[in-house]
Design a protein around this motif. Structure first.
Motif, PDB file in Angstrom:
ATOM      1  N   ASN A   1       0.857  -1.196   0.000  1.00 51.87           N
ATOM      2  CA  ASN A   1       0.000   0.000   0.000  1.00 51.87           C
ATOM      3  C   ASN A   1       0.882   1.232   0.000  1.00 51.87           C
ATOM      4  O   ASN A   1       1.976   1.224   0.566  1.00 51.87           O
ATOM      5  CB  ASN A   1      -0.858   0.050   1.275  1.00 51.87           C
TER       6      ASN A   1
ATOM      7  N   HIS B   1      -4.491   7.742  -0.580  1.00 54.90           N
ATOM      8  CA  HIS B   1      -4.172   6.316  -0.711  1.00 54.90           C
ATOM      9  C   HIS B   1      -3.978   6.009  -2.206  1.00 54.90           C
ATOM     10  O   HIS B   1      -4.948   5.817  -2.934  1.00 54.90           O
ATOM     11  CB  HIS B   1      -5.319   5.492  -0.130  1.00 54.90           C
TER      12      HIS B   1
ATOM     13  N   HIS C   1      -3.329   0.389  -3.606  1.00 50.09           N
ATOM     14  CA  HIS C   1      -4.080  -0.462  -2.675  1.00 50.09           C
ATOM     15  C   HIS C   1      -3.689  -1.929  -2.841  1.00 50.09           C
ATOM     16  O   HIS C   1      -3.842  -2.483  -3.931  1.00 50.09           O
ATOM     17  CB  HIS C   1      -5.577  -0.357  -2.951  1.00 50.09           C
ATOM     18  N   HIS C   2      -3.219  -2.528  -1.792  1.00 51.51           N
ATOM     19  CA  HIS C   2      -3.031  -3.978  -1.705  1.00 51.51           C
ATOM     20  C   HIS C   2      -2.507  -4.585  -3.014  1.00 51.51           C
ATOM     21  O   HIS C   2      -3.148  -5.442  -3.619  1.00 51.51           O
ATOM     22  CB  HIS C   2      -4.363  -4.628  -1.301  1.00 51.51           C
TER      23      HIS C   2
END
Ligand code: ATP
Length: 381
Positions: A10, A18, A21-22
């Motif tokens: 991340n 953000h 993501h993942h």
């Protein structure tokens, strides 16, 4: 164990954004992997985390099985080629290419030998005494690549290296990059927003959107087996055509054209009353019924044609919907005329309009995607 492993990565920037993501990905030694997606999807951020130029907020990055999150760029043994070339303007081509080795205190004879070798690979032998300002954009980019490959590092990272070049230079440099990869066999991660670059260079492509991986696959898999509307629309030129409608009695009305979806999805009953998206590629259509015995017939109006050599893009409307058809240029229809065309049912994809995930079509077929390199070796044999 893969050579590079990104596990649950991340990126949250200090302002709270953000950006990635993942992110999960394993890259084998020698692989050429391309990150592709629209502007702002997180490609450069991910590349910079691999390079060590950006902190990883959470998750683990491993090189050869060893955690590398905290390692400096130098310790990671990666070389990066930037969009802006980042050459030293006051240094000759020779010195620019040699720079990393000079810093390491490598013996002068060895430097001379390695610069000559790299210059030979990149067609720069006659330019070694020049300053960067006396080179074309393509030549400068070659110097930037030379500076990276001379270091014999484990991984090359390239961030949109061709975006400052004109269209013709891009095509030339693209094949040169493919050639360099063939010669060096170096693990390469390449960022671009250009799907043609991605399709032509990659062993595997990672398609990203809004910081999320959408699909990872070979160019073949992404073209024939897209998992969602985004990938289906992103890969392919012109892009896939989409029609949106509500399922009623197993059929969908698209303007004047009523399509019986039971022909492509026996269990379409489960989607009764729901919105679906039907997709087909511009190049999949046929203009003659005999060429597509099992096909949907669409009646449309020709709005515009673009003759592009051996093929023509035909822009059509059918009721409210628009589509682009790619036809042999000998079949170019006149504008403003009525036309009918045929979509072979085998080339139709259906997507859930809400989740945008594929629900029918070749993407869901069990057989693994055909590997065209295998087909090539069969042809050779
Ligand atoms: P492009 O093709 O335009 O270079 P990209 O896919 O490489 O785009 P990134 O540069 O990785 O995208 O940026 C991903 C997102 O993170 C964007 O929305 C960008 O605005 C945001 N971003 C990048 N750097 C920072 C930063 N230092 N602070 C906050 N947000 C940032």
């Amino acid at each position: 164990m893969a050579y590079l492993e990104l596990q649950g990565i991340n990126k949250i920037y200090p302002n709270g954004f953000h950006a990635v993501h993942h992110f999960n990905l394993e890259i084998e030694k020698g692989e050429f992997v391309v990150f592709v997606g629209p502007s702002g999807c997180g490609k450069s951020t991910t590349l910079r985390m691999i390079a060590g130029l950006e902190d990883i907020s959470s998750g683990e990055f491993r090189i050869n099985g060893v955690r590398a999150n905290e390692k400096s760029p130098r310790e990671r043994e990666v070389a990066m080629v930037f969009q802006s070339y980042a050459l030293y303007p006051q240094m000759t081509v020779f010195d620019n290419i040699a720079f990393g080795l000079t810093l390491q205190g490598v013996d002068e004879d060895v430097i001379e030998q390695r610069v000559q070798k790299v210059a030979g690979i990149l067609g720069l032998t006659d330019y070694l005494d020049r300053l960067p300002r006396a080179l074309s954009g393509g030549q400068r980019q070659r110097v930037a690549i030379g500076r990276a490959i001379i270091r014999k590092v484990g991984v090359f990272l390239m961030d949109e290296p061709l975006s400052n070049l004109d269209a013709k230079q891009r095509v030339t440099m693209r094949s040169e990059i493919a050639q360099i990869h063939k010669e060096t066999g170096a693990t390469t991660i390449y960022v671009t927003h250009d799907q043609t670059e991605a399709m032509t260079l990659a062993d595997r492509i990672v398609v990203m959107k809004d910081g999320y991986i959408q699909q990872i696959g070979t160019p073949y898999e992404l073209y024939y087996k897209p998992v969602n509307v985004f990938v289906a629309g992103f890969i392919g030129e012109p892009p896939m055509n989409f029609l949106r409608g509500k399922v009623a009695d197993g059929c969908v009305d698209f303007g004047e054209n009523k399509l019986d979806l039971r022909r492509v999805m026996p269990n379409i009953g489960e989607w009764e009353g729901k919105e679906i998206v039907l997709g087909y590629r511009p190049e999949a259509i046929k203009l003659r019924e005999a060429e597509a015995p099992d096909a949907y017939r669409i009646d449309c109006q020709v709005e515009l044609t673009e003759m592009l050599g051996d093929y023509t893009n035909v822009y059509v409307t059918a009721g409210e919907s628009r589509a682009i058809l790619k036809v042999d240029s000998h079949d170019t229809p006149p504008t403003d005329c009525a036309l009918c065309y045929y979509i072979p049912t085998e080339s139709v994809y259906l997507f859930d309009a809400e989740t945008e995930k594929v629900i029918a079509g070749r993407s869901l077929e069990d057989e693994p995607a055909k590997d065209h390199s295998k087909a090539q070796s069969e042809l050779k044999a």
